[in-house]
Write an enzyme that holds these catalytic residues in place. Structure first.
Site, PDB file in Angstrom:
ATOM      1  N   SER A  46       0.800  -1.224  -0.075  1.00  0.00           N
ATOM      2  CA  SER A  46      -0.155   0.068  -0.127  1.00  0.00           C
ATOM      3  C   SER A  46       0.771   1.193  -0.096  1.00  0.00           C
ATOM      4  O   SER A  46       1.768   1.378   0.721  1.00  0.00           O
ATOM      5  CB  SER A  46      -0.771   0.146   1.034  1.00  0.00           C
ATOM      6  OG  SER A  46      -1.335  -1.149   1.404  1.00  0.00           O
ATOM      7  N   HIS A  77      -5.786  -2.273  -5.000  1.00  0.00           N
ATOM      8  CA  HIS A  77      -4.463  -3.141  -5.286  1.00  0.00           C
ATOM      9  C   HIS A  77      -4.410  -3.457  -6.825  1.00  0.00           C
ATOM     10  O   HIS A  77      -5.519  -4.144  -7.143  1.00  0.00           O
ATOM     11  CB  HIS A  77      -4.600  -4.293  -4.620  1.00  0.00           C
ATOM     12  CG  HIS A  77      -3.847  -4.528  -3.308  1.00  0.00           C
ATOM     13  ND1 HIS A  77      -2.666  -4.635  -2.940  1.00  0.00           N
ATOM     14  CD2 HIS A  77      -4.227  -3.611  -1.887  1.00  0.00           C
ATOM     15  CE1 HIS A  77      -2.106  -4.494  -1.789  1.00  0.00           C
ATOM     16  NE2 HIS A  77      -3.271  -3.794  -1.169  1.00  0.00           N
ATOM     17  N   HIS A  99      -3.306 -11.692  -0.873  1.00  0.00           N
ATOM     18  CA  HIS A  99      -3.215 -12.004   0.662  1.00  0.00           C
ATOM     19  C   HIS A  99      -4.044 -13.182   0.585  1.00  0.00           C
ATOM     20  O   HIS A  99      -5.154 -13.404   0.127  1.00  0.00           O
ATOM     21  CB  HIS A  99      -3.915 -10.778   1.392  1.00  0.00           C
ATOM     22  CG  HIS A  99      -3.560  -9.481   0.936  1.00  0.00           C
ATOM     23  ND1 HIS A  99      -3.749  -8.747   0.021  1.00  0.00           N
ATOM     24  CD2 HIS A  99      -2.364  -8.545   1.547  1.00  0.00           C
ATOM     25  CE1 HIS A  99      -3.156  -7.660  -0.147  1.00  0.00           C
ATOM     26  NE2 HIS A  99      -2.159  -7.496   0.938  1.00  0.00           N
ATOM     27  N   TYR A 101      -6.058 -13.593   3.420  1.00  0.00           N
ATOM     28  CA  TYR A 101      -7.494 -13.281   3.707  1.00  0.00           C
ATOM     29  C   TYR A 101      -8.218 -13.178   2.508  1.00  0.00           C
ATOM     30  O   TYR A 101      -9.522 -13.404   2.801  1.00  0.00           O
ATOM     31  CB  TYR A 101      -7.420 -12.257   4.500  1.00  0.00           C
ATOM     32  CG  TYR A 101      -7.040 -10.684   3.890  1.00  0.00           C
ATOM     33  CD1 TYR A 101      -7.942 -10.149   3.050  1.00  0.00           C
ATOM     34  CD2 TYR A 101      -6.081  -9.943   4.163  1.00  0.00           C
ATOM     35  CE1 TYR A 101      -7.564  -8.917   2.326  1.00  0.00           C
ATOM     36  CE2 TYR A 101      -5.448  -8.682   3.576  1.00  0.00           C
ATOM     37  CZ  TYR A 101      -6.344  -8.217   2.568  1.00  0.00           C
ATOM     38  OH  TYR A 101      -6.085  -7.207   2.103  1.00  0.00           O
ATOM     39  N   GLU A 102      -7.719 -13.020   1.182  1.00  0.00           N
ATOM     40  CA  GLU A 102      -8.777 -12.835   0.141  1.00  0.00           C
ATOM     41  C   GLU A 102      -9.325 -14.364   0.032  1.00  0.00           C
ATOM     42  O   GLU A 102     -10.152 -14.775  -0.792  1.00  0.00           O
ATOM     43  CB  GLU A 102      -7.975 -12.459  -1.161  1.00  0.00           C
ATOM     44  CG  GLU A 102      -7.437 -11.119  -1.065  1.00  0.00           C
ATOM     45  CD  GLU A 102      -6.771 -10.509  -2.136  1.00  0.00           C
ATOM     46  OE1 GLU A 102      -7.257 -10.662  -3.170  1.00  0.00           O
ATOM     47  OE2 GLU A 102      -5.557 -10.340  -1.982  1.00  0.00           O
ATOM     48  N   ALA A 129       2.177  -2.524   4.435  1.00  0.00           N
ATOM     49  CA  ALA A 129       1.317  -1.600   5.588  1.00  0.00           C
ATOM     50  C   ALA A 129       1.449  -2.535   6.763  1.00  0.00           C
ATOM     51  O   ALA A 129       1.062  -3.616   6.696  1.00  0.00           O
ATOM     52  CB  ALA A 129       0.235  -1.041   4.960  1.00  0.00           C
ATOM     53  N   MET A 227      -0.673  -7.971   7.531  1.00  0.00           N
ATOM     54  CA  MET A 227      -1.424  -9.267   6.783  1.00  0.00           C
ATOM     55  C   MET A 227      -0.523  -9.565   5.763  1.00  0.00           C
ATOM     56  O   MET A 227      -1.402 -10.396   4.860  1.00  0.00           O
ATOM     57  CB  MET A 227      -2.681  -8.846   6.354  1.00  0.00           C
ATOM     58  CG  MET A 227      -3.406  -8.166   7.636  1.00  0.00           C
ATOM     59  SD  MET A 227      -5.312  -7.629   7.227  1.00  0.00           S
ATOM     60  CE  MET A 227      -5.610  -6.816   8.691  1.00  0.00           C
ATOM     61  N   SER A 228       0.689  -9.544   5.449  1.00  0.00           N
ATOM     62  CA  SER A 228       1.361 -10.064   4.437  1.00  0.00           C
ATOM     63  C   SER A 228       2.580 -10.224   4.918  1.00  0.00           C
ATOM     64  O   SER A 228       3.095  -9.892   6.071  1.00  0.00           O
ATOM     65  CB  SER A 228       1.168  -9.311   3.058  1.00  0.00           C
ATOM     66  OG  SER A 228       1.901  -7.927   3.175  1.00  0.00           O
ATOM     67  N   ASN A 251      -0.444   3.067  11.088  1.00  0.00           N
ATOM     68  CA  ASN A 251      -1.390   3.081  12.288  1.00  0.00           C
ATOM     69  C   ASN A 251      -0.693   2.700  13.431  1.00  0.00           C
ATOM     70  O   ASN A 251       0.030   1.862  13.270  1.00  0.00           O
ATOM     71  CB  ASN A 251      -2.771   2.713  12.203  1.00  0.00           C
ATOM     72  CG  ASN A 251      -2.730   1.295  11.852  1.00  0.00           C
ATOM     73  OD1 ASN A 251      -2.465   0.744  10.663  1.00  0.00           O
ATOM     74  ND2 ASN A 251      -3.178   0.418  12.748  1.00  0.00           N
ATOM     75  N   HIS A 263      -9.520   0.969   7.687  1.00  0.00           N
ATOM     76  CA  HIS A 263      -8.693   0.839   6.481  1.00  0.00           C
ATOM     77  C   HIS A 263      -8.702   2.316   5.923  1.00  0.00           C
ATOM     78  O   HIS A 263      -7.551   2.625   5.167  1.00  0.00           O
ATOM     79  CB  HIS A 263      -9.857   0.178   5.471  1.00  0.00           C
ATOM     80  CG  HIS A 263      -9.332   0.015   4.302  1.00  0.00           C
ATOM     81  ND1 HIS A 263      -8.072  -0.957   4.065  1.00  0.00           N
ATOM     82  CD2 HIS A 263      -9.857   0.202   3.079  1.00  0.00           C
ATOM     83  CE1 HIS A 263      -7.627  -0.981   2.614  1.00  0.00           C
ATOM     84  NE2 HIS A 263      -8.663  -0.628   2.135  1.00  0.00           N
TER      85      HIS A 263
HETATM   86  N1  HPA Z   1      -3.062  -4.682  11.948  1.00  0.00           N
HETATM   87  C1  HPA Z   1      -2.758  -5.539  10.772  1.00  0.00           C
HETATM   88  N2  HPA Z   1      -2.637  -5.376   9.568  1.00  0.00           N
HETATM   89  C2  HPA Z   1      -2.413  -4.037   9.318  1.00  0.00           C
HETATM   90  C3  HPA Z   1      -2.479  -3.035  10.287  1.00  0.00           C
HETATM   91  C4  HPA Z   1      -2.902  -3.442  11.700  1.00  0.00           C
HETATM   92  O1  HPA Z   1      -3.096  -2.477  12.697  1.00  0.00           O
HETATM   93  N3  HPA Z   1      -2.376  -1.603   9.594  1.00  0.00           N
HETATM   94  C5  HPA Z   1      -2.085  -2.108   8.504  1.00  0.00           C
HETATM   95  N4  HPA Z   1      -2.093  -3.275   8.252  1.00  0.00           N
END
Ligand code: HPA
Length: 289
Positions: A46, A77, A99, A101-102, A129, A227-228, A251, A263
């Protein structure tokens, strides 16, 4: 391994022979479109979508044009392979990734990095990210991975080992290349970009974590969560690649400073950090040995 053909277990079994054939077919299809040989594979997370604008592009191939290649379903994406030069180096940039999760199987998530290694890339640079668990980090900071925790993910190496790719029991002790880590840190100091060295933990997502999970991850020694990346890095290491990974902190993780990740915040910070991220990545690729 042998199963009774009628048993249910056969249905979900990883078919190594078929998988290897898919990899080779992806490689063949790419070679039909370009004879470019990348020295490094760069996976753009990202905020880094525009990185390819600074490349001298030689060929572009949408993932959907490569039969067998997984295609991203996440909004924002893009999905294409961009071959070209940056700082005089030949790279294959992945604009967008799939990913776990997809709903993709863990083996499918690592098809792209495996294909790029088979095409000739001996170095892998992953970016993504993340949320910061380490309270000293701030959104917009970068973290070069010193190590990772992937114990909450399935391994991409389960199932019959494909010996043409790597060995059955792969050491991942020094997964992230020390020279590249030090280079990224020194570029950060030189360019006045905040770059830390830290331990990343991968989760499946897609939900963000609960504050209790983040407290647990902190106790386990993780600085960031996302998540990757970790499973892709594992597959890259299995194939003998030199691996480097950089997180972009978008974040604070759930509950850190009362944070509630969203998000919107992730995308907004990733986009804002994109310029620094591009500088860092470009210098890293240009100067790596
Ligand atoms: N948690 C998991 N995946 C993420 C986060 C998070 O806080 N921020 C960006 N991807």
């Amino acid at each position: 391994m042998s199963y009774n053909k009628d048993s249910g277990a056969v249905l979900g079994r990883f078919d190594a022979e078929k998988y290897y054939k898919i990899l080779l077919r992806c490689v063949e299809q790419i070679k039909e479109k370009t004879d470019f040989i990348p020295e490094a594979a760069v996976v753009l997370g990202s905020g880094l979508g525009h990185f390819v604008d600074s490349m001298e592009v030689i060929a572009e191939i949408p993932y959907e044009d490569i039969d067998g290649f997984p295609v991203s379903t996440v909004a924002g994406h893009q999905g294409k392979l961009v071959f070209g030069k940056i700082g005089g180096r030949n790279i294959a940039a992945m604009q967008g990734r799939v990913h776990y999760y997809e709903g993709y199987d863990v083996h499918d998530v690592v098809i792209p990095i495996r294909v790029l290694k088979l095409l000739g890339a001996n170095t892998a640079v992953f970016t993504n990210a993340v949320g910061a668990i380490n309270a000293d980090y701030r959104p917009g900071d970068f973290v070069v991975l010193s190590d990772h925790i992937s114990s909450f993910m399935p391994s991409p190496l389960v199932g019959e080992n494909i010996s043409q790719l790597g060995e059955r029991f792969t050491p991942v002790t020094d997964l992230y290349d020390r020279d590249m880590r030090e280079l990224a840190l020194s570029i950060g100091r030189e360019k006045d970009i905040r770059v830390h060295s830290g331990v990343f933990l991968q989760v499946t997502g897609p939900q963000y974590e609960t504050p209790a999970e983040i407290r647990m991850f902190r106790m386990l020694g993780a600085d960031t969560v996302g998540m990757s990346t970790a499973i892709e890095a594992t597959a890259a290491k299995h194939m003998g690649m030199r691996v480097c990974a950089i997180n972009c902190v978008t974040n604070m993780a759930a509950g850190i400073n009362n944070s509630v990740p969203s998000h919107e915040e992730v995308t907004a910070t990733a986009n804002k950090a994109g310029k620094d991220f591009s500088i860092l990545l470009k210098e890293l690729i240009t100067r790596m040995s």
